[in-house]
Design an enzyme around this catalytic site. Structure first.
Site, PDB file in Angstrom:
ATOM      1  N   GLU A 193      44.736   4.120  16.233  1.00  0.00           N
ATOM      2  CA  GLU A 193      43.338   4.464  14.990  1.00  0.00           C
ATOM      3  C   GLU A 193      42.286   4.794  15.797  1.00  0.00           C
ATOM      4  O   GLU A 193      41.109   5.868  15.584  1.00  0.00           O
ATOM      5  CB  GLU A 193      42.810   3.709  14.227  1.00  0.00           C
ATOM      6  CG  GLU A 193      44.041   3.260  13.459  1.00  0.00           C
ATOM      7  CD  GLU A 193      44.870   2.138  12.292  1.00  0.00           C
ATOM      8  OE1 GLU A 193      43.222   1.857  11.951  1.00  0.00           O
ATOM      9  OE2 GLU A 193      44.975   1.969  12.202  1.00  0.00           O
ATOM     10  N   HIS A 228      56.624  -9.460   5.988  1.00  0.00           N
ATOM     11  CA  HIS A 228      56.627  -8.596   6.895  1.00  0.00           C
ATOM     12  C   HIS A 228      55.435  -9.307   8.247  1.00  0.00           C
ATOM     13  O   HIS A 228      54.688  -9.477   7.103  1.00  0.00           O
ATOM     14  CB  HIS A 228      56.814  -7.635   6.878  1.00  0.00           C
ATOM     15  CG  HIS A 228      55.436  -6.244   6.349  1.00  0.00           C
ATOM     16  ND1 HIS A 228      55.692  -6.481   4.713  1.00  0.00           N
ATOM     17  CD2 HIS A 228      54.564  -5.481   7.316  1.00  0.00           C
ATOM     18  CE1 HIS A 228      54.697  -5.791   5.065  1.00  0.00           C
ATOM     19  NE2 HIS A 228      53.861  -5.594   5.367  1.00  0.00           N
ATOM     20  N   GLU A 235      52.135  -5.300  -0.084  1.00  0.00           N
ATOM     21  CA  GLU A 235      51.300  -5.817   1.240  1.00  0.00           C
ATOM     22  C   GLU A 235      52.070  -7.056   0.735  1.00  0.00           C
ATOM     23  O   GLU A 235      51.808  -8.452  -0.008  1.00  0.00           O
ATOM     24  CB  GLU A 235      50.155  -5.302   1.538  1.00  0.00           C
ATOM     25  CG  GLU A 235      50.034  -3.886   2.080  1.00  0.00           C
ATOM     26  CD  GLU A 235      50.010  -2.793   3.163  1.00  0.00           C
ATOM     27  OE1 GLU A 235      51.703  -3.923   4.026  1.00  0.00           O
ATOM     28  OE2 GLU A 235      50.216  -2.580   3.871  1.00  0.00           O
ATOM     29  N   CYS A 264      44.466  -2.089  11.979  1.00  0.00           N
ATOM     30  CA  CYS A 264      45.368  -2.554  11.715  1.00  0.00           C
ATOM     31  C   CYS A 264      46.509  -2.015  11.778  1.00  0.00           C
ATOM     32  O   CYS A 264      46.713  -1.391  11.392  1.00  0.00           O
ATOM     33  CB  CYS A 264      44.820  -3.050   9.941  1.00  0.00           C
ATOM     34  SG  CYS A 264      44.814  -2.241   9.256  1.00  0.00           S
ATOM     35  N   GLU A 273      52.290  -9.685   3.794  1.00  0.00           N
ATOM     36  CA  GLU A 273      52.501  -9.757   5.281  1.00  0.00           C
ATOM     37  C   GLU A 273      51.564 -11.152   5.437  1.00  0.00           C
ATOM     38  O   GLU A 273      51.092 -12.160   4.943  1.00  0.00           O
ATOM     39  CB  GLU A 273      51.211  -9.074   5.379  1.00  0.00           C
ATOM     40  CG  GLU A 273      51.645  -7.264   5.321  1.00  0.00           C
ATOM     41  CD  GLU A 273      50.831  -6.571   5.973  1.00  0.00           C
ATOM     42  OE1 GLU A 273      50.561  -5.555   6.318  1.00  0.00           O
ATOM     43  OE2 GLU A 273      48.763  -6.764   5.984  1.00  0.00           O
ATOM     44  N   HIS A 315      57.297  -2.330   1.935  1.00  0.00           N
ATOM     45  CA  HIS A 315      56.864  -1.244   0.932  1.00  0.00           C
ATOM     46  C   HIS A 315      56.475  -1.846  -0.469  1.00  0.00           C
ATOM     47  O   HIS A 315      56.267  -2.061  -1.310  1.00  0.00           O
ATOM     48  CB  HIS A 315      55.048  -1.162   1.753  1.00  0.00           C
ATOM     49  CG  HIS A 315      54.523  -1.521   3.180  1.00  0.00           C
ATOM     50  ND1 HIS A 315      54.906  -0.888   4.246  1.00  0.00           N
ATOM     51  CD2 HIS A 315      53.684  -2.321   3.012  1.00  0.00           C
ATOM     52  CE1 HIS A 315      54.295  -1.610   4.666  1.00  0.00           C
ATOM     53  NE2 HIS A 315      53.098  -1.929   4.278  1.00  0.00           N
TER      54      HIS A 315
END
Length: 172
Positions: free
Chosen positions: A92, A37, A117, A72, A119, A31
């Site tokens: 979570e 990723h 980010e 997420c 992604e 990050h």
């Protein structure tokens, strides 16, 4: 870059633009450097069609206090993405349910704290209709709402929602 995690033992999956695995690296390093990723997002609906959204805990190192999808995260090294989504939902939101893959998209967002980010996000849907108890380390608040009302609220107050969730809302 204050309030950033210092834990370095979380290893996540690096991918290329075709979502092919090219390696693994420490989550915070990925990050900081903005390396592409793999990630996932889970959307949960109830039998009336309302979507579960939650407000990220206020101490999260990016996007604290923003509203987003049910959960997420990132698959750990050698973890299948669907297994990671199922695991993280329990961590979570305090429950698990069957999940079905829906679509994948790429997004990139830079944050004020210097993190990025970048992604390839795999989106899963599930249905849940029972009570649950959220993890207060991850979730400040939650609610069920219609997709239409969430889209309206996100359009009127975009700064109250995470970048990736606004991307997802535009695709459903």
């Amino acid at each position: 870059m204050e309030n950033l995690p210092t834990k370095t033992d979380i290893i996540i999956t690096l991918v290329n633009e075709k979502d092919e695995i090219i390696g693994h690296d420490e989550k915070i390093k990925v990050h900081r450097e903005g390396t592409l990723h793999r990630a996932f997002s889970v959307l949960i609906f109830n039998k009336t069609g309302k979507m579960l959204i939650h407000q990220r805990a206020l101490h999260k190192y990016h996007s604290p206090g923003l509203w987003t999808n049910a959960c997420c995260g990132h698959p750990n090294k050698d973890e299948k993405i669907e297994d990671a989504a199922f695991r993280r939902l329990g961590e979570e939101m305090g429950f698990r349910c069957p999940l079905s893959y829906q679509f994948t998209f790429h997004y990139r967002a830079e944050f004020d704290n210097g993190l990025t980010e970048n992604e390839i996000d795999h989106v899963f849907f599930g249905e849940y209709n029972q009570t649950f108890e959220v993890n207060p380390k991850e979730v400040a608040d939650y609610r069920w709402a219609s997709v239409e009302s969430i889209k309206k609220e996100a359009a009127e107050n975009p700064d109250n929602f995470t970048v990736w969730f606004k991307e997802i809302l535009g695709r459903i």
